[in-house]
Write a protein that holds these residues in place. Structure first.
Motif, mmCIF file in Angstrom:
data_model
loop_
_atom_site.group_PDB
_atom_site.id
_atom_site.type_symbol
_atom_site.label_atom_id
_atom_site.label_comp_id
_atom_site.label_asym_id
_atom_site.label_seq_id
_atom_site.Cartn_x
_atom_site.Cartn_y
_atom_site.Cartn_z
ATOM 1 N N MET A 51 0.849 -1.149 -0.233
ATOM 2 C CA MET A 51 -0.042 -0.325 0.154
ATOM 3 C C MET A 51 0.856 1.295 -0.045
ATOM 4 N N ALA A 52 0.077 2.522 -0.954
ATOM 5 C CA ALA A 52 1.056 3.480 -0.665
ATOM 6 C C ALA A 52 1.259 4.515 0.159
ATOM 7 N N PRO A 53 2.377 5.203 0.946
ATOM 8 C CA PRO A 53 2.277 6.187 1.951
ATOM 9 C C PRO A 53 0.914 6.537 1.893
ATOM 10 N N LEU A 54 0.435 7.202 3.198
ATOM 11 C CA LEU A 54 -0.301 8.231 3.240
ATOM 12 C C LEU A 54 -0.020 9.502 2.848
ATOM 13 N N GLN A 55 -0.550 10.757 2.010
ATOM 14 C CA GLN A 55 0.326 11.999 1.916
ATOM 15 C C GLN A 55 -0.437 12.909 2.922
ATOM 16 N N PHE A 56 -0.040 13.306 3.193
ATOM 17 C CA PHE A 56 -1.026 14.491 4.272
ATOM 18 C C PHE A 56 0.513 15.688 3.932
ATOM 19 N N GLY A 57 -0.784 16.973 3.793
ATOM 20 C CA GLY A 57 -0.525 18.326 3.292
ATOM 21 C C GLY A 57 -0.465 19.763 5.042
ATOM 22 N N ALA A 58 0.209 19.614 5.082
ATOM 23 C CA ALA A 58 -0.083 20.852 5.269
ATOM 24 C C ALA A 58 -0.209 22.346 4.776
ATOM 25 N N LEU A 59 -1.019 23.782 4.857
ATOM 26 C CA LEU A 59 -0.905 24.429 4.146
ATOM 27 C C LEU A 59 -0.929 25.691 5.364
ATOM 28 N N MET A 60 0.375 26.342 4.791
ATOM 29 C CA MET A 60 1.568 27.093 4.618
ATOM 30 C C MET A 60 0.934 28.968 4.676
ATOM 31 N N ILE A 61 -0.218 28.991 5.147
ATOM 32 C CA ILE A 61 -0.971 30.085 5.803
ATOM 33 C C ILE A 61 0.302 30.217 7.038
ATOM 34 N N PRO A 62 0.416 32.024 7.702
ATOM 35 C CA PRO A 62 0.962 31.951 9.126
ATOM 36 C C PRO A 62 0.223 31.693 9.958
ATOM 37 N N TYR A 63 0.196 30.336 9.983
ATOM 38 C CA TYR A 63 -0.571 29.916 11.298
ATOM 39 C C TYR A 63 0.050 30.025 12.831
ATOM 40 N N GLN A 64 -0.318 29.982 13.429
ATOM 41 C CA GLN A 64 0.402 29.867 15.389
ATOM 42 C C GLN A 64 1.228 28.091 15.235
ATOM 43 N N THR A 65 1.872 28.393 15.221
ATOM 44 C CA THR A 65 2.932 27.433 14.769
ATOM 45 C C THR A 65 2.639 26.251 15.581
ATOM 46 N N ILE A 66 2.140 26.156 17.009
ATOM 47 C CA ILE A 66 1.921 24.711 17.238
ATOM 48 C C ILE A 66 0.434 24.328 16.534
ATOM 49 N N ASP A 67 0.208 25.056 16.147
ATOM 50 C CA ASP A 67 -1.703 24.634 15.262
ATOM 51 C C ASP A 67 -0.686 23.498 14.128
ATOM 52 N N ALA A 68 -0.206 23.372 13.796
ATOM 53 C CA ALA A 68 0.078 22.748 12.550
ATOM 54 C C ALA A 68 1.496 21.838 13.146
ATOM 55 N N ILE A 69 2.520 22.140 13.749
ATOM 56 C CA ILE A 69 3.209 21.391 14.137
ATOM 57 C C ILE A 69 3.263 20.450 15.756
ATOM 58 N N GLY A 70 2.543 20.921 15.691
ATOM 59 C CA GLY A 70 1.686 19.902 17.574
ATOM 60 C C GLY A 70 1.782 18.681 16.703
ATOM 61 N N PRO A 71 0.498 19.194 15.767
ATOM 62 C CA PRO A 71 0.023 18.091 14.774
ATOM 63 C C PRO A 71 1.048 16.885 14.118
ATOM 64 N N LEU A 72 1.743 17.696 13.426
ATOM 65 C CA LEU A 72 1.917 16.623 12.913
ATOM 66 C C LEU A 72 3.246 16.196 13.519
ATOM 67 N N ASP A 73 3.621 16.252 14.979
ATOM 68 C CA ASP A 73 5.425 16.123 15.882
ATOM 69 C C ASP A 73 4.076 14.636 16.332
ATOM 70 N N ILE A 74 2.851 14.624 16.100
ATOM 71 C CA ILE A 74 2.140 13.722 16.848
ATOM 72 C C ILE A 74 2.014 12.287 15.146
ATOM 73 N N LEU A 75 1.971 12.800 14.057
ATOM 74 C CA LEU A 75 1.626 11.979 13.848
ATOM 75 C C LEU A 75 3.020 10.968 12.978
ATOM 76 N N SER A 76 4.126 12.325 13.003
ATOM 77 C CA SER A 76 5.686 12.200 12.650
ATOM 78 C C SER A 76 6.050 11.256 13.214
ATOM 79 N N SER A 77 5.914 10.983 14.925
ATOM 80 C CA SER A 77 6.101 10.438 16.199
ATOM 81 C C SER A 77 6.269 8.728 15.784
ATOM 82 N N ALA A 78 4.148 8.435 15.419
ATOM 83 C CA ALA A 78 3.485 6.872 15.250
ATOM 84 C C ALA A 78 4.369 6.796 13.553
ATOM 85 N N SER A 79 5.312 7.745 12.847
ATOM 86 C CA SER A 79 5.210 7.061 11.117
ATOM 87 C C SER A 79 6.517 5.675 11.680
#
Length: 225
Positions: A1-29
């Motif tokens: 099965m191909a890897p899941l493709q996960f994107g984060a849209l780079m609007i000027p967000y509060q850093t933890i809004d995306a980096i926190g969730p992304l690090d949860i996923l990365s830590s489970a990768s």
């Protein structure tokens, strides 16, 4: 099965809004956990098979860097025009008083949702996304400090004060840490408690459920004298 493709849209967000969730996923990768299993760390035997096979993409309209909160400057890895087909898209929260979603980003979001792919928002990201129209008639939440503003700015959205809300293929979370809780729930539901416990322990993270209660017994704490 191909890897899941996960994107984060780079609007000027509060850093933890995306980096926190992304690090949860990365830590489970698989990429991270395979290295730990290969090193024969305690408790890691067989964990790679349970981990998430995932690739990450940071998407902007151009390849110019974007400045986030705390003067973090992040380089895109792709653009709206060159991004591979995504399975998931995350939109973090910008300054709701200053940010206006661009037509190109709005189009990108609409196409993603129309294809039935999952959209996540955290914090004020739902307010930004609402401008695209994909939340019209949907149940959604936003950082609770901005719920009343959201009702005025996007009255056709059914705004709720909850940790997170799922309506079809759209997941919206309240504040930044509620977004991390939402992603913790997604990992537990889709990849099981073995992976989830590893991630929470590795990050020293104690997620809450949708009602705000701790998911697991406390992992740490100061003992009374």
């Amino acid at each position: 099965m191909a890897p899941l493709q996960f994107g984060a849209l780079m609007i000027p967000y509060q850093t933890i809004d995306a980096i926190g969730p992304l690090d949860i996923l990365s830590s489970a990768s698989k990429k991270l956990i395979a290295a730990f299993e290969e090193a024969d760390l305690p408790g890691m035997k067989g964990m790679t098979a349970k981990a998430i096979d995932i690739e990450f993409h940071h998407i902007n309209e151009t390849l110019e860097p974007v400045t986030l909160t705390a003067n973090v400057r992040l380089l895109p890895s792709t653009t709206c025009d060159t991004c591979p087909a995504l399975d998931f898209l995350l939109v973090g929260g910008p300054d709701p008083l200053a940010y206006k979603l661009s037509p190109r980003f709005a189009e990108f979001i609409r196409q993603h949702v129309a294809e039935g792919k999952v959209l996540f928002t955290t914090c004020t990201g739902a307010l930004a996304v609402a401008a695209s129209g994909v939340l019209d008639g949907k149940n959604a939440t936003v950082n609770h400090a901005f719920v009343e503003m959201a009702k005025k700015m996007a009255p056709v959205v059914k705004w709720q004060k909850r940790q997170w809300v799922v309506d079809g293929n759209i997941w919206t979370a309240g504040g930044a840490c509620a977004g991390m809780d939402m992603f913790a729930s997604w990992v537990m539901t889709n990849y099981g408690m073995d992976i989830a416990r590893f991630v929470f322990g590795a990050l020293d993270f104690e997620p809450r459920d949708v009602e705000g209660a701790l998911v697991l017994p406390r992992q740490h704490g100061v003992k009374s004298a």
